[in-house]
Design a protein around this motif. Structure first.
Motif, PDB file in Angstrom:
ATOM      1  N   SER A 108       0.840  -1.207   0.000  1.00  0.00           N
ATOM      2  CA  SER A 108       0.000   0.000   0.000  1.00  0.00           C
ATOM      3  C   SER A 108       0.869   1.250   0.000  1.00  0.00           C
ATOM      4  N   ASN A 111       2.318   1.728  -3.415  1.00  0.00           N
ATOM      5  CA  ASN A 111       1.313   2.218  -4.353  1.00  0.00           C
ATOM      6  C   ASN A 111       0.905   3.659  -4.069  1.00  0.00           C
ATOM      7  N   ILE A 116      -1.465   2.733  -9.031  1.00  0.00           N
ATOM      8  CA  ILE A 116      -1.824   1.592  -8.194  1.00  0.00           C
ATOM      9  C   ILE A 116      -1.698   0.321  -9.024  1.00  0.00           C
ATOM     10  N   TYR A 117      -0.944  -0.626  -8.515  1.00  0.00           N
ATOM     11  CA  TYR A 117      -0.780  -1.922  -9.167  1.00  0.00           C
ATOM     12  C   TYR A 117      -1.791  -2.883  -8.562  1.00  0.00           C
ATOM     13  N   HIS A 118      -2.838  -3.174  -9.291  1.00  0.00           N
ATOM     14  CA  HIS A 118      -3.925  -3.991  -8.765  1.00  0.00           C
ATOM     15  C   HIS A 118      -3.518  -5.445  -8.572  1.00  0.00           C
ATOM     16  N   ASN A 119      -2.485  -5.888  -9.282  1.00  0.00           N
ATOM     17  CA  ASN A 119      -2.020  -7.260  -9.060  1.00  0.00           C
ATOM     18  C   ASN A 119      -1.459  -7.419  -7.646  1.00  0.00           C
ATOM     19  N   ASN A 121      -2.880  -6.304  -5.051  1.00  0.00           N
ATOM     20  CA  ASN A 121      -4.049  -6.580  -4.211  1.00  0.00           C
ATOM     21  C   ASN A 121      -4.317  -8.074  -4.111  1.00  0.00           C
TER      22      ASN A 121
END
Length: 156
Positions: A108, A111, A116-119, A121
């Motif tokens: 977090s 990011n 934001i790198y959703h991978n 998540n």
């Protein structure tokens, strides 16, 4: 309709051996170790960039301004250490949640400095579920010290 529900229930909700969850923990732990280790330098460089670029997301939203850069390396190293304990299944009741929390914070915070790198998540979600469940009942140092082999606890 009831026969379809029963068939799906037998297929999807049958008891699974603890070894299956243990292997998933090992796979997620190995991947996250590789992922974090490759980005260690990047985490340090990002923490030293211009504070005007800091837009906190996730748990980092509690911060009004970025942490001092000298905290970047110790936090990342703590995440790596917890990752090793998670991977090995060592004291999983403590190391699992600790790793999940540190990974959530580390990714977090990373990011918060750019897109934001959703991978990330998905990795955090996997680590969270595996860190908070009994995923070290097999293929772990905890199971080895308790004298439990992978096949002994068939239906945990």
């Amino acid at each position: 309709m009831k026969s379809v529900v029963r068939a799906l229930s037998r297929r999807w909700f049958t008891p699974a051996p603890a070894a299956r969850l243990g292997l998933l923990r090992v796979a997620v732990g190995a991947y996250s170790l590789w992922y974090l280790r490759r980005r260690l330098g990047m985490f340090e460089r990002i923490a030293g960039t211009d504070p005007k670029l800091f837009r906190p997301v996730g748990p980092a939203r509690i911060l009004e301004k970025p942490l001092p850069p000298q905290f970047a390396r110790p936090l990342t190293l703590a995440t790596l250490a917890a990752n090793l304990a998670f991977l090995a299944g060592w004291r999983h009741r403590q190391s699992g949640p600790a790793f999940a929390g540190l990974l959530l914070w580390t990714l977090s915070y990373r990011n918060s400095w750019s897109m934001i790198y959703h991978n990330d998540n998905l990795l955090v979600l996997h680590a969270g579920v595996l860190g908070l469940t009994r995923s070290a009942d097999a293929y772990s140092l905890d199971a080895l010290s308790a004298g439990v082999s992978a096949g002994m606890r068939e239906h945990w």
